[in-house]
Structure formats: C-alpha cells, structure tokens
Design an enzyme around this catalytic site. Structure first.
Site, short mmCIF file in Angstrom:
data_model
loop_
_atom_site.label_atom_id
_atom_site.label_comp_id
_atom_site.label_asym_id
_atom_site.label_seq_id
_atom_site.Cartn_x
_atom_site.Cartn_y
_atom_site.Cartn_z
N GLU A 18 -14.99 -24.59 2.01
CA GLU A 18 -16.05 -23.72 2.91
C GLU A 18 -15.47 -23.25 4.24
OE1 GLU A 18 -18.35 -22.08 1.13
OE2 GLU A 18 -19.10 -23.99 0.47
N ASP A 30 -15.76 -14.44 -3.03
CA ASP A 30 -16.88 -14.03 -3.72
C ASP A 30 -16.44 -13.08 -5.04
OD1 ASP A 30 -18.11 -15.58 -2.19
OD2 ASP A 30 -19.35 -13.87 -1.16
N TYR A 45 -22.26 -17.87 12.36
CA TYR A 45 -21.01 -17.63 11.57
C TYR A 45 -20.05 -16.99 12.48
CZ TYR A 45 -18.19 -15.18 7.91
OH TYR A 45 -17.23 -14.82 6.87
#
Ligand code: ADP
Ligand code: MG
Length: 393
Positions: free
Chosen positions: A44, A183, A235
């Site tokens: 991650e 993704d 983020y």
C-alpha cells in the site's frame, strides 16, 4: 458460494445486458465486455514510490454492452443511478468537462484518441457489481471494460501494458485523479486463482498463485462505508513526504531504500518523514515476502504479513481510521489469520484472511463491534481471485 450470492448482487448476464441495451438504444450491441474490480492483497502506497504491489482481480465486474455508431454521437447509460442516457459528441471530449460516471468511459475514449486511435461514436450500457467508493476500484473496472471493448472494436491491437498506460492517462489527465497503474493492471492482467505481482517501476507483472478455497480460507472484505477520497489532503501530503524522503536520502524513489538502510535514514530525516519512509520500505519488503510464501507455503502463511502491514499503515503512515482498526482487530480476535486495511486509506475497506470455519464468527463479531461503537453497519462480503478483463459476448 460466491460473494455475489451473499451480497445479492448477481451480475446481469451478457444476454440480458444485450437485451437491455436494445431496449434503451434501439439497435443491437456489437458485443459485451467485462472487467473486474480489485483488492490489493498487500503493498500500500508503494506504487508511486516505484515499488511493489500485489493486487488481485475479484469476482465482481463492470460489464459494458457497446455498439459502434456511424456518426460522432456518444450515448452512455448506467443501470446504476438515475442519470439516464447522457448524450455527447466525440467533438466535445475535453479534460475536466465530463460529469458524473461518464468521465470514465469518455476519459478512455479521449486517451485513445490522444494516442491517434480512431475511436468511433458509440452507444454504451454499463452494469457493474463492483461497489462504488469502497476501495475496490469500481472506476477502473469501468475504464478497463471500456478500453477492452474499444481495443477490440477499433482493431487497435493494444497489449496490456499500453492499455494500462492509456487508462492511467484517462484517470490522471481527463478525470483528474492522481492514480498509478495498480488498479488497471490487476483488472486487465488478473487471472483466476492468482494475484498480480507488479513492479511499479517498469510495469513488469507476474502471476502468483493465490487460491483461497482449496486452502480452506475465505477473503472477507469489510467495507466500513467511511468514504475515502483521493482529493483528500492526506493522500497528497503522504506523497509529498515520500518525495522529500527520497530526495534527502539521495535516491530516485523510495523503492531504492532497503530495510537495512533504515537505521542510517533515521538520523537523516525528521521524525514524521522517517516513519512515512519506514512504512514504504518495510511494505515493499512485505510484498516480496508475501510472494515468496504464496509460491511456497501457501496463503495460510501470509497472515502475519497482513497484520504487520496494517500496523505499519496505522502507526507509521497514519492512514487508518477507527472503523478500519476496529474491523481489523475484531477480525483477528475472532479467528482471522491476518487482516489489514486495503486501498488508499482514511476509510474504505479492510480485508481479513479467514478460515472458512471462522467466517461466520468474524462476520457476526465485526457487525456487533461496529454497532456497539456506534459506527454505521459495515458491508461484509467475500471475494475470490478471478479472471481479468475479457469479451463475454
Ligand atoms: P472506487 O474506484 O474506489 O470505487 P472512485 O471514486 O474512484 O471509487 O469511483 C467511484 C465512481 O465510479 C462513482 O462515483 C461513479 O461515478 C463511478 N461508478 C462506479 N460504478 C458505477 C456504476 N455502476 N454506474 C455509474 N457509475 C459508476
Ligand atoms: Mg477509483
């Protein structure tokens, strides 16, 4: 027993989707394509540090029925929401102008046109069983279904690597989301019973066996319903810390720092930046260890790495939240072999690798713990490693 049965979200069959397409748009669809959402097993915030990730394609998909039109008109419809048919034109594909979900298919069309591919006008109907905003990448599922359809319909002949970059371009420059390549790599390259070990520096990908069922395990997803957002300053500030860390340590990216370098790094970085760096460096190492275990001992052995990953994200990277911590702690206390938050953080979902025998206990205990804490009821379902994008009709 599939997640779809449990969650009551069985996909519309290719046949029914084609029938609905005809109902909505008149003519027949040229074909139906599907692409899955993904769960990141481990790795991650390593992607933008040119490190390693280990996602897998899940058995929840976005499906699109598409027909090429003879003119420059584009008509888009989703079975979800009440936006109705959105009509636009190839001539008005400009970054930042599309609204709602249509920015994903339109972004892909735009990105392909930027590459010089002659994308035609089209009619498109979307149906998806990937939950929105749960960190399972429902947006990339749409993009990957659409790019698979357009790759076939235009005869562009793009390989997975080119489609990965085109969807990244769509997300970054058309949608305006600063996402990496993980993704869409999982969605396009995934395979049943496998995870996708991806090197984010050179996009090298390898399939790693990851089968839960034969090992007597299920992978539970616990969607906390806490909304996450990439627009969140959290983020951006984590990315900035990583860039600062790499700069001070004199490396191109944190990928180039090893666990053995951390002691020295501690003396060079401020306390917060050091902890951010330590998360990324140890997380990269955990991905490599997980791949090794999956290749050898099997999935039941990776629990402690999932646990360590969560602790690192909670304490060093500080991207967890009380709901995610509760989901992880309760799962573990009730029989899960390992659990961690997954996705960008600040909400979204946790995963818990759980023996089949303990599944019900984990589900019940997590639901109760959330209720006792006054949190919104989580959505709990299983996912299994499934096939990547493909044409289904
Ligand atoms: P994630 O990709 O993690 O699920 P995002 O915020 O990136 O979260 O993407 C969610 C968005 O994708 C939704 O706001 C919506 O615009 C779009 N979306 C996903 N699934 C569908 C669907 N079935 N129909 C319409 N839009 C969808
Ligand atoms: Mg998304």
């Amino acid at each position: 027993m599939s997640s779809q049965d449990q969650a009551g979200t069985a996909p519309v069959s290719a046949h029914d989707l084609a029938a609905r397409f005809t109902e909505a748009f008149g003519g027949a669809a040229d074909g139906v394509w599907q692409a899955p959402g993904r769960v990141n097993l481990i790795g991650e915030h390593t992607d933008y540090n040119e490190g390693f990730v280990l996602p897998f394609a899940i058995d929840r998909t976005a499906r699109v029925a598409v027909a090429v039109r003879p003119d420059r008109t584009v008509r888009l419809l989703s079975t979800y929401g009440d936006q109705g048919i959105v009509t636009t034109s190839l001539d008005s594909l400009h970054p930042g102008t599309a609204k709602g979900w249509t920015k994903y298919p339109l972004g892909v069309m735009w990105a392909l046109r930027q590459r010089g591919i002659d994308v035609p006008g089209l009619d498109l109907l979307l149906d998806s069983t990937v939950p929105l905003g749960a960190g399972l990448s429902s947006s990339h599922a749409i993009e990957c279904a659409v790019i698979s359809a357009l790759n076939d319909l235009t005869g562009a002949g793009l390989g997975a690597e080119e489609m990965v970059l085109a969807t990244q371009r769509a997300e970054n420059d058309f949608v305006g989301a600063p996402t990496g390549i993980m993704d869409q790599s999982a969605s396009l390259r995934g395979a049943k019973g496998h995870a996708v070990f991806l090197d984010c520096r050179d996009q090298k990908a390898a399939l790693v066996p990851f089968e839960t069922e034969p090992a007597g395990l299920v992978l539970l997803v616990i969607d906390t319903k806490v909304s996450h957002s990439h627009a969140d300053g959290g983020y951006a500030s984590r990315r900035a810390s990583c860039e600062l860390g790499a700069e001070v340590l004199g490396v191109k990216a944190l990928r180039d720092v090893q666990v053995g370098d951390l002691e020295e790094a501690a003396g060079l970085l401020d306390e917060v930046t050091f902890r951010r760096v330590r998360h990324v460096v140890t997380e990269n190492d955990r991905v490599l260890q997980t791949v090794e275990l999956l290749d050898g001992a099997g999935p039941a052995a990776i629990g402690p790495l999932l646990d360590a990953s969560h602790v690192s994200m909670r304490d060093d990277f500080e991207i967890s939240c009380p709901e995610l911590d509760l989901a992880v702690d309760t799962s573990r206390a009730n029989g899960a072999l390992g659990a961690r938050m997954t996705g960008g953080g600040f909400g979204g979902a946790a995963i818990a690798l759980t023996p089949v025998d303990a599944e019900q206990q984990v589900r019940t205990a997590v639901a109760k713990a959330f209720s006792d804490a006054g949190f919104k009821a989580p959505d709990i379902f299983t996912v299994s490693p499934a096939a990547g994008a493909m044409r289904i009709a």
